[in-house]
Write a protein that holds these residues in place. Structure first.
Motif, short mmCIF file in Angstrom:
data_model
loop_
_atom_site.label_atom_id
_atom_site.label_comp_id
_atom_site.label_asym_id
_atom_site.label_seq_id
_atom_site.Cartn_x
_atom_site.Cartn_y
_atom_site.Cartn_z
N SER A 32 0.83 -1.21 0.00
CA SER A 32 0.00 0.00 0.00
C SER A 32 0.86 1.26 0.00
CB SER A 32 -0.91 0.01 1.24
OG SER A 32 -1.64 1.21 1.31
N GLU A 34 0.42 5.48 -1.17
CA GLU A 34 -0.50 6.51 -1.62
C GLU A 34 0.18 7.87 -1.67
OE1 GLU A 34 -4.84 5.20 -0.02
OE2 GLU A 34 -3.41 5.78 1.53
N LYS A 43 -4.07 6.02 -4.72
CA LYS A 43 -3.15 4.91 -4.86
C LYS A 43 -2.04 5.26 -5.85
CE LYS A 43 -2.94 -0.03 -5.96
NZ LYS A 43 -3.71 -1.22 -6.39
N SER A 45 1.37 4.26 -8.26
CA SER A 45 1.87 3.15 -9.06
C SER A 45 3.33 3.40 -9.44
CB SER A 45 1.02 2.98 -10.32
OG SER A 45 1.01 4.17 -11.09
#
Length: 214
Positions: A32, A34, A43, A45
């Motif tokens: 996780s 963010e 979120k 990537s």
């Protein structure tokens, strides 16, 4: 003519603002992770860009590595949060929780890199070091810091104390007490300083793992 000059100056100002805002890129993401750019947590990537003033946080099993354009690399372990308060000639990272590894290229004249947490400021000119929050007491926590390469100058405005921490040394700053004299700690040797996933494992170990506490 005046209109043309105004258009050119506006374009330069816009380009300068855009360059200042573009702070770096996420080069490793797992679990996780963010980013908050002022519109709530989203979120993140792999490969995502981050901007000056963005906040980045990790969850209970999250790890993220951030390559900054100012010539520094950050690694956040689980349950950590930072704010990219300033990224450029003067770079300031506010650590709001958890832990962060910093690998900073050698600074040239006028360049600065600082980590801030509570009333502590850690300033470097080119080094590799680790910072973490420890045990919490009331509204403040013990602060842990150790240096793998170079030297870090640490000051605390609440106790008006200051020390230089050299490679191989660490400090543990108790809540509301002066910064102690740096010394070698066994736990510093167990930390995972790798910032490049292509060169091997980057996730283990963090502070509490190194202390045998999880």
């Amino acid at each position: 003519m005046k209109k043309q000059i105004l258009i050119i100056l506006t374009a330069i100002a816009a380009a300068t603002s855009l360059a200042a805002a573009d702070a770096g890129k996420l080069t490793f993401v797992t679990g996780s992770v963010e980013v908050n750019s002022g519109k709530g947590w989203q979120k993140a990537s792999l490969g995502a860009m981050v901007n000056e003033a963005d906040k980045v946080r990790t969850g209970s099993k999250g790890t993220v590595i951030i390559s900054l354009k100012s010539g520094a690399t950050l690694k956040l372990k689980s349950d950590s949060q930072i704010s990219l308060s300033a990224v450029g000639t003067a770079t300031t990272i506010d650590v709001e929780g958890g832990s962060v590894f910093s690998k900073v290229d050698r600074r040239t004249a006028g360049q600065t890199y600082k980590i801030r947490a509570q009333t502590m400021v850690a300033a470097v000119r080119g080094t590799e070091f680790y910072f973490a929050y420890g045990r919490k007491k009331k509204d403040k926590s013990d602060l842990w810091l150790c240096v793998n390469e170079g030297q870090v100058n640490v000051t605390d405005s609440s106790t008006k104390s200051e020390v230089n921490v050299n490679a191989g040394e660490g400090i543990v700053i108790p809540t509301d007490k002066a910064i102690p004299k740096p010394k070698p700690y066994e736990w510093t040797k167990k930390l995972n300083w790798n910032m490049d996933a292509e060169k091997g494992e980057v996730e283990e170990l963090n502070l509490f793992s190194a202390l045998g506490l999880g």
